[in-house]
Design an enzyme around this catalytic site. Structure first.
Site, PDB file in Angstrom:
ATOM      1  CG  ASP A 238     -16.233  31.163 -45.762  1.00  0.00           C
ATOM      2  OD1 ASP A 238     -17.526  31.186 -45.559  1.00  0.00           O
ATOM      3  OD2 ASP A 238     -16.041  29.783 -46.542  1.00  0.00           O
ATOM      4  CG  ASP A 239     -11.424  37.800 -45.035  1.00  0.00           C
ATOM      5  OD1 ASP A 239     -10.163  37.317 -44.957  1.00  0.00           O
ATOM      6  OD2 ASP A 239     -11.585  38.973 -44.445  1.00  0.00           O
ATOM      7  CB  VAL A 240     -12.933  37.054 -39.793  1.00  0.00           C
ATOM      8  CG1 VAL A 240     -13.453  37.687 -38.484  1.00  0.00           C
ATOM      9  CG2 VAL A 240     -13.285  35.398 -39.801  1.00  0.00           C
ATOM     10  CD1 TRP A 280     -11.057  42.287 -45.831  1.00  0.00           C
ATOM     11  CD2 TRP A 280      -9.566  41.960 -47.478  1.00  0.00           C
ATOM     12  NE1 TRP A 280     -10.866  40.938 -46.161  1.00  0.00           N
ATOM     13  CE2 TRP A 280     -10.071  40.669 -47.179  1.00  0.00           C
ATOM     14  CE3 TRP A 280      -8.332  42.171 -48.459  1.00  0.00           C
ATOM     15  CZ2 TRP A 280      -9.512  39.549 -47.821  1.00  0.00           C
ATOM     16  CZ3 TRP A 280      -7.981  41.025 -49.052  1.00  0.00           C
ATOM     17  CH2 TRP A 280      -8.474  39.784 -48.797  1.00  0.00           C
TER      18      TRP A 280
END
Length: 284
Positions: A238-240, A280
């Site tokens: 769920d990491d934006v 990331w």
């Protein structure tokens, strides 16, 4: 090492270490002793550790500091299988080429990792760093060397004695204050520890145990599984930031769906944590 230095330098509000002239300086606590160390790497990619604050260092303490550094940079892990997989993956081959040598920089202390995960919930990274800095400078300790302060993360024993009102000066929500204090109390009582979580033996069992704790959802649990407990298959789906990176790498008009993320992660198994970390890195 340059790829890792780039990661460590990503925010000027970082308060747990300092990077200057390709040298990292931070406090590493061993028992009751606080060692201020400086790390740098030579052209042969050999890391050198210098103890700089004049504390007498035993062989045992030196070994424990070395073990902490190896865990911090995940140096005991052979990344060859990850690179073999990633170099053939459409999403990962670019980030791997651009940031080759990057490792999942850890947060070896469980309380620090949990606090960082909770502080980062539903806010942008810059504000999360601001909150952490406020929290550490209000409740942490520090040592001074050469005119500078080097901070030590607050202990869970200290935070367990506080109330949400005590944390009101820090601009986190009251709920986050309650979550952090609750976790500190669980750790003080011995109900929660890094050793107990690792003793569960699998990512799924450790994840279930963490999610039972108030304030810890799947994102925070997987963040901790990834950066503290070192499960390479941890995946904060769920990491934006992950969604934004995938959107950028694929030049898509929309963020990936959950089904697409599951399909991507299946191809990365058991290296989802490393895949996430490299993706990331695309956006900062």
């Amino acid at each position: 090492m340059k790829a890792n230095l780039g990661y460590l330098e990503r925010n000027r509000n970082e308060c747990m270490f300092e990077v200057e002239n390709e040298t990292v300086t931070r406090v590493i606590v061993v028992g009751e002793t606080r060692h201020l160390v400086r790390l740098n790497v030579n052209e042969q990619n050999q890391m050198f550790v210098q103890f700089v604050n004049g504390i007498k260092t035993s062989k045992l303490d030196s070994a424990k500091v070395a073990a902490y550094i190896r865990e911090w940079f995940d140096l005991n892990r052979d990344l060859t299988p990850f690179y073999e997989m990633a170099s053939a993956d459409p999403l990962l081959k670019g980030p791997v080429q651009n940031f080759y040598g990057l490792r999942v920089i850890g947060v070896p202390d469980l309380f620090e990792a949990l606090c960082w995960g909770i502080l980062g919930q539903q806010i942008n990274l810059a504000f999360a760093y601001t909150l952490k800095k406020q929290f550490v400078e209000k409740y942490g300790d520090s040592i001074e060397w050469s005119g500078r302060k080097y901070w030590i993360f607050p202990s869970y024993e200290q935070i367990a004695q506080l109330t949400p009102d005590d944390l009101a000066e820090i601009k986190m929500t009251r709920r986050k204050s309650e979550f952090i204090i609750g976790i500190a109390q669980l750790m003080t009582s011995g109900e929660l520890s890094k050793e107990k979580l690792l003793g569960l033996g699998s990512l799924k069992e450790a994840e279930k145990s963490l999610i039972k704790i108030r304030g810890i959802g799947p994102w925070t649990a997987n963040y901790v599984l990834m950066r503290c407990l070192r499960f390479t298959s941890a995946f904060p789906i769920d990491d934006v930031g992950l969604h934004n990176s995938i959107k950028q790498v694929t030049a898509a008009e929309r963020k990936p769906s959950k089904e697409e993320l599951m399909a991507f992660s299946a191809k990365w198994d058991p290296w989802q944590a490393y895949a996430t970390f490299y993706l990331w890195r695309v956006n900062y």
